[in-house]
Design a protein around this motif. Structure first.
Motif, short mmCIF file in Angstrom:
data_model
loop_
_atom_site.label_atom_id
_atom_site.label_comp_id
_atom_site.label_asym_id
_atom_site.label_seq_id
_atom_site.Cartn_x
_atom_site.Cartn_y
_atom_site.Cartn_z
N ASP A 173 56.28 26.36 -34.81
CA ASP A 173 55.40 27.32 -35.47
C ASP A 173 55.69 28.72 -34.92
N ILE A 174 56.65 29.41 -35.54
CA ILE A 174 57.10 30.71 -35.05
C ILE A 174 55.96 31.73 -35.01
N LYS A 175 55.05 31.63 -35.97
CA LYS A 175 53.95 32.59 -36.02
C LYS A 175 53.07 32.51 -34.77
N ASN A 176 53.01 31.32 -34.19
CA ASN A 176 52.15 31.12 -33.02
C ASN A 176 52.89 31.18 -31.69
N LYS A 177 54.13 31.60 -31.72
CA LYS A 177 54.88 31.70 -30.46
C LYS A 177 54.24 32.73 -29.56
N LYS A 178 54.32 32.52 -28.27
CA LYS A 178 53.75 33.43 -27.30
C LYS A 178 54.84 33.91 -26.34
N ILE A 179 54.92 35.21 -26.16
CA ILE A 179 55.87 35.78 -25.20
C ILE A 179 55.06 36.47 -24.11
N ILE A 182 61.48 31.14 -18.92
CA ILE A 182 61.03 29.76 -19.07
C ILE A 182 60.51 29.58 -20.49
N SER A 183 61.12 28.67 -21.22
CA SER A 183 60.63 28.37 -22.57
C SER A 183 60.10 26.95 -22.61
N VAL A 184 58.98 26.78 -23.27
CA VAL A 184 58.33 25.48 -23.34
C VAL A 184 58.01 25.18 -24.81
N THR A 185 58.48 24.02 -25.27
CA THR A 185 58.19 23.55 -26.62
C THR A 185 57.24 22.37 -26.50
N PHE A 186 56.12 22.40 -27.24
CA PHE A 186 55.05 21.44 -27.03
C PHE A 186 54.14 21.40 -28.25
N ASN A 187 53.16 20.49 -28.22
CA ASN A 187 52.17 20.39 -29.29
C ASN A 187 51.25 21.61 -29.23
N VAL A 216 57.49 17.19 -24.75
CA VAL A 216 57.58 18.55 -24.25
C VAL A 216 59.01 18.80 -23.78
N ASN A 217 59.48 19.99 -24.00
CA ASN A 217 60.78 20.42 -23.49
C ASN A 217 60.56 21.69 -22.68
N ILE A 218 60.97 21.65 -21.41
CA ILE A 218 60.84 22.82 -20.54
C ILE A 218 62.24 23.28 -20.17
N SER A 219 62.55 24.51 -20.51
CA SER A 219 63.89 25.05 -20.27
C SER A 219 63.79 26.29 -19.38
N ASN A 222 55.24 37.75 -11.14
CA ASN A 222 56.45 37.70 -10.31
C ASN A 222 57.72 38.07 -11.08
N GLY A 223 57.57 38.40 -12.38
CA GLY A 223 58.71 38.85 -13.17
C GLY A 223 59.28 37.82 -14.11
N ILE A 224 58.87 36.55 -13.98
CA ILE A 224 59.37 35.51 -14.88
C ILE A 224 58.84 35.73 -16.29
N LYS A 225 59.73 35.64 -17.27
CA LYS A 225 59.34 35.78 -18.68
C LYS A 225 59.10 34.39 -19.27
N LEU A 226 58.13 34.30 -20.15
CA LEU A 226 57.76 33.02 -20.75
C LEU A 226 57.89 33.08 -22.26
N LEU A 227 58.41 32.02 -22.84
CA LEU A 227 58.46 31.87 -24.29
C LEU A 227 57.83 30.53 -24.62
N LEU A 228 56.65 30.55 -25.23
CA LEU A 228 55.94 29.34 -25.59
C LEU A 228 56.14 29.07 -27.08
N LEU A 229 56.67 27.88 -27.39
CA LEU A 229 57.01 27.53 -28.76
C LEU A 229 56.23 26.29 -29.19
N PRO A 230 55.11 26.47 -29.90
CA PRO A 230 54.29 25.33 -30.32
C PRO A 230 54.91 24.57 -31.49
N ILE A 231 54.73 23.25 -31.47
CA ILE A 231 55.18 22.37 -32.53
C ILE A 231 53.96 21.75 -33.20
#
Length: 214
Positions: free
Chosen positions: A4-10, A194-199, A30-33, A15-24
């Motif tokens: 669901d690209i519309k609901n992605k969170k950046i 860090i990108s996470v794909t999840f429900n 879950v996939n953690i990259s 500490n400087g780590i960037k996050l990309l949350l990709l809901p399914i």
């Protein structure tokens, strides 16, 4: 299982780590990259091949908490999880994927790997041999000599950065002191994504867990 690209969170942690949350829409997985902006093209004459070797070592996910790589391997196997890593010219990537119910275990392993890394000395020679075999197979490919000649033309004095024979030379001299030095200088939070794909129903829980572990 569409993202669901519309609901992605950046997001960005303190500490400087960037996050990309990709809901399914609907999944129990879950996939953690973890992607680090560090690849072969960032190497110098003193670090030929070191990124590739570090990728092999860190892919064992050892840390001060989990010093023996077999502990991690068994833990992931018992959970039915899958993990792997790769490096290309611009980035190094590590991932773990499995059931969402085990997400805290995956976060625990990954966060300790990068916050409290520890190299298992028992696998240093093993992984060095694995990297050397990969490089040798590539060098023996019929295309390799053409690749070198093209780089001599394109990069002239710097073409050796792309010569995998140089990687083998450096690989022979690598010791644990050089490994830790390289990790301290190159594996930086501000170069980490860090990108996470999840429900998507688990969005709030996932955000809290990321902040807890990273």
């Amino acid at each position: 299982m569409n993202i669901d690209i519309k609901n992605k969170k950046i997001l960005k942690l303190n500490n400087g780590i960037k996050l990309l949350l990709l809901p399914i829409n609907d999944t129990k997985l879950v996939n953690i990259s973890v992607t680090i902006l560090l690849g072969n093209n960032h190497e110098t004459i003193k670090t030929y091949g070191l990124t590739h070797y570090i990728e092999h070592l860190l892919a064992r996910f050892t840390s001060l908490k989990y010093k023996n790589h077999s502990i991690i391997a068994k833990k992931l196997y018992d959970l039915g999880a899958n993990s792997n890593a790769y490096v290309d010219n611009y980035k190094t990537n590590f991932y773990i994927e499995g059931l969402y119910k085990d997400i805290e275990c995956f976060f625990d392993i990954l966060s300790n790997t990068f916050k409290n890394y520890h190299i298992d000395k028992n696998i240093m020679l093993q992984e060095k041999s694995a990297v050397r075999n990969e490089i040798t197979n590539y060098i023996n490919n019929n295309y390799y000599q053409f690749y070198i000649e093209i780089n001599k033309f394109l990069y002239k004095k710097n073409y050796k950065i792309f010569d995998w024979n140089e990687d083998i030379k450096v690989l022979k001299k690598i010791n644990i002191k050089k490994i830790y030095k390289f990790i301290n200088e190159k594996i930086l939070y501000n170069n980490m994504i860090i990108s996470v794909t999840f429900n998507k129903k688990k969005l709030n829980k996932t955000k809290k867990l990321i902040k807890k572990y990273f």
